[in-house]
Write an enzyme that holds these catalytic residues in place. Structure first.
Site, short mmCIF file in Angstrom:
data_model
loop_
_atom_site.label_atom_id
_atom_site.label_comp_id
_atom_site.label_asym_id
_atom_site.label_seq_id
_atom_site.Cartn_x
_atom_site.Cartn_y
_atom_site.Cartn_z
N MET A 28 91.87 5.78 86.21
CA MET A 28 90.53 5.20 86.14
C MET A 28 89.72 5.90 85.06
SD MET A 28 89.25 3.90 89.83
CE MET A 28 88.64 5.46 90.44
N GLY A 29 90.42 6.60 84.16
CA GLY A 29 89.72 7.25 83.06
C GLY A 29 89.11 8.58 83.47
N LEU A 31 89.55 11.37 81.94
CA LEU A 31 90.81 12.12 82.01
C LEU A 31 90.58 13.62 82.01
CD1 LEU A 31 93.06 10.05 79.57
CD2 LEU A 31 92.59 9.66 82.00
N GLY A 34 95.02 17.20 84.76
CA GLY A 34 96.04 16.57 85.59
C GLY A 34 96.63 15.33 84.94
N HIS A 35 95.77 14.49 84.38
CA HIS A 35 96.26 13.31 83.65
C HIS A 35 97.08 13.74 82.42
CE1 HIS A 35 92.48 11.59 85.55
NE2 HIS A 35 93.44 10.82 86.04
N ASP A 155 96.86 13.07 94.99
CA ASP A 155 96.49 11.94 95.85
C ASP A 155 97.73 11.53 96.65
OD1 ASP A 155 93.71 11.55 94.96
OD2 ASP A 155 94.63 11.02 93.05
#
Length: 519
Positions: A28-29, A31, A34-35, A155
């Site tokens: 979902m942007g 960032l 982690g991304h 998550d």
């Protein structure tokens, strides 16, 4: 890096990647590290070659409740594009709501994950959230058609639900979970940390600290869910955090448990100011055990050895143990069919399995180095006869179970998941057709310098051995009820190893057992 904003852009770019594996990271942007780590992992080569890596940025309105933070969710596409490019993404898909839902939300087919996976953790407090996540991810998967979908273990409930949705819908994509990335003070990376004031940021670090303290209590012998969550609640409330839930669950089913056993997930959600925080910790009472069963000649030894090295686990070749005993029976001139004559040989049997500097397993029986000898045709022809005796099964099963008491191993054989390690975290029944196994056996014999019989003769021998192994009275060869069948016809060694890794990671998260390949 190419920016894609329409489905036409996406289709055009995907066509240009034909022939390459495609790895996909949906976000979902906003960032963060982690991304970034997900993208690094997405760039890793797979047996099919170097992948093309696609990132999506889409703030999904379906997963926000009426009182959610959709309007204020942080958005900075330029910054996201810069981070994605630096991390190795080749394209960024950033569709509008109208582009992704051309008929509007009312015309969108929804995906509803199993209720059992939504009844614990975040589910009760966020009605409709996981339906929104599953619907949009399925929509993206239909458009992108990737080979691999990478998601963070932070998550965990979302990852578990999406794995189940992909499996239930038979979508042709592998779901790969990647370890949680944490900041210096232990707080799991999250886009919503941008909402925190400096003082709230310090306060939020109490969440991972409290989880670590609960794990220390568990290691000291406190297994009760009620006691662990009570201690966790005291620590969080003392730090001024507003507890939403604290639960101990079984990781794959997300069902609450009363005590930690095997692998358990201790999860928490708490409010810090206006920001909602989630985190978890895995409680695992011993390193994992992997049981790989299957018929003779399916290639178990070759792939299991490499798989064990990749996961940082010990390799236990139980088939070599039976072969070594068969060699000893023949060496002593004992009839392989005479259990009473074999029984005395088991009393002081000294079997040693060790790995040499090159990772190859060396086998000794009562001081004799037999690594090559046990692979010869004479031993191969008689090992099933020797292994069928109850006294032999009992003696070697006991030795194998003693080796596995501390866990941390991969064992392969004929009855590992059913008789030796029925509580193994991951069970695989690795097999191949008789014709494929005969071809492999012929190649192995030729490589070792033995006479190679005609393929038809080898096929008959293998089929007869399958019959003997599967019909013996003591621990017959069969697939454990909870084992996954993996047919290796047409697969190279690297592809089989990758499939084993993927199966393992569905059951043992990187957060629980990082292994040497994980960051």
């Amino acid at each position: 890096m190419r920016l894609l904003q329409t489905r036409a852009d996406l289709n055009d770019w995907c066509r240009g990647q034909a022939g390459r594996p495609l790895h996909f990271v949906p976000t979902m942007g906003s960032l963060h590290a982690g991304h970034q780590q997900l993208l690094h992992r997405a760039c890793e080569a797979v047996p099919a070659g170097r992948p093309a890596v696609l990132l999506s940025v889409f703030v999904n309105p379906l997963q926000f409740g009426p009182s959610g933070d959709f309007d204020r969710y942080p958005r900075d596409l330029d910054a996201d594009a810069a981070l994605a490019a630096a991390a190795g993404a080749e394209a960024l898909f950033a569709p509008s709501v109208a582009e992704l839902f051309p008929g509007g939300e009312a015309q969108l087919t929804g995906v509803v994950p199993p209720a059992a996976l939504r009844q614990s953790l975040c589910g009760p407090g966020r009605p409709g959230h996981f339906e929104g996540v599953a619907t949009v991810v399925c929509r993206l998967l239909a458009l992108v058609r990737p080979d691999r979908l990478l998601l963070g273990e932070k998550d965990w409930q979302q990852l578990t639900i999406l794995r189940r949705v992909v499996a239930d819908l038979a979508l042709p994509v592998t779901v790969q979970g990647c370890a949680t990335v944490r900041e210096a003070d232990g707080l799991a990376c999250s886009s919503r940390h941008r909402y925190l004031s400096p003082s709230e940021r310090d306060q939020a670090s109490a969440l991972p600290a409290a989880l670590r303290a609960a794990r220390t209590l568990w290691r000291g012998g406190m297994a009760s869910a009620a006691l662990l969550t009570a201690s966790l609640r005291r620590d969080l409330e003392a730090a001024g955090l507003a507890v939403e839930y604290l639960q101990l669950v079984q990781p794959s089913t997300l069902s609450p448990v009363t005590a930690a056993s095997g692998i358990s997930l201790l999860a928490a959600a708490a409010g810090c100011g206006s920001t909602r925080l989630i985190d978890h910790i895995f409680l695992m009472n011993r390193p994992p055990i992997v049981a790989i069963d299957g018929p003779a000649g399916a290639g178990k030894s070759t792939v299991t050895r490499a798989f064990a090295r990749r996961l940082g686990l010990l390799y236990l070749d139980t088939g070599a143990m039976y072969r070594a005993l068969t060699w000893w029976v023949l060496h002593r001139g004992v009839d392989p069919a005479d259990a009473a004559a074999i029984a005395p040989l088991l009393v002081d049997l000294d079997l040693q399995l060790e790995s040499d500097a090159g990772g190859e397993q060396r086998v000794q029986v009562n001081g004799h180095e037999v690594s090559e000898a046990i692979r010869g045709p004479e031993v191969t022809a008689l090992v099933s006869t020797v292994a069928a005796h109850a006294c032999v099964r009992a003696a070697l099963t006991g030795q194998q179970q003693a080796m596995g008491q501390r866990g941390g191993l991969v064992a392969e054989g004929r009855d590992i998941g059913t008789a030796v390690f029925p509580e193994a975290e991951c069970k695989v029944f690795l097999t191949a057709t008789v014709e494929e196994r005969a071809r492999r056996r012929a190649a192995d014999l030729a490589q070792r310098g033995f006479v190679v019989p005609p393929l038809a003769e080898l096929e008959a021998q293998i089929a007869e051995r399958d019959r003997l192994d599967s019909t013996r009275a003591e621990a017959p060869l069969c697939q454990a009820a909870d084992a996954v069948e993996l047919v290796t016809d047409g697969l190279g060694i690297d592809a089989v190893i990758q499939r084993l890794v993927d199966l393992f990671r569905e059951r043992v998260p990187e957060d629980a057992w990082p292994g040497p390949a994980a960051p």
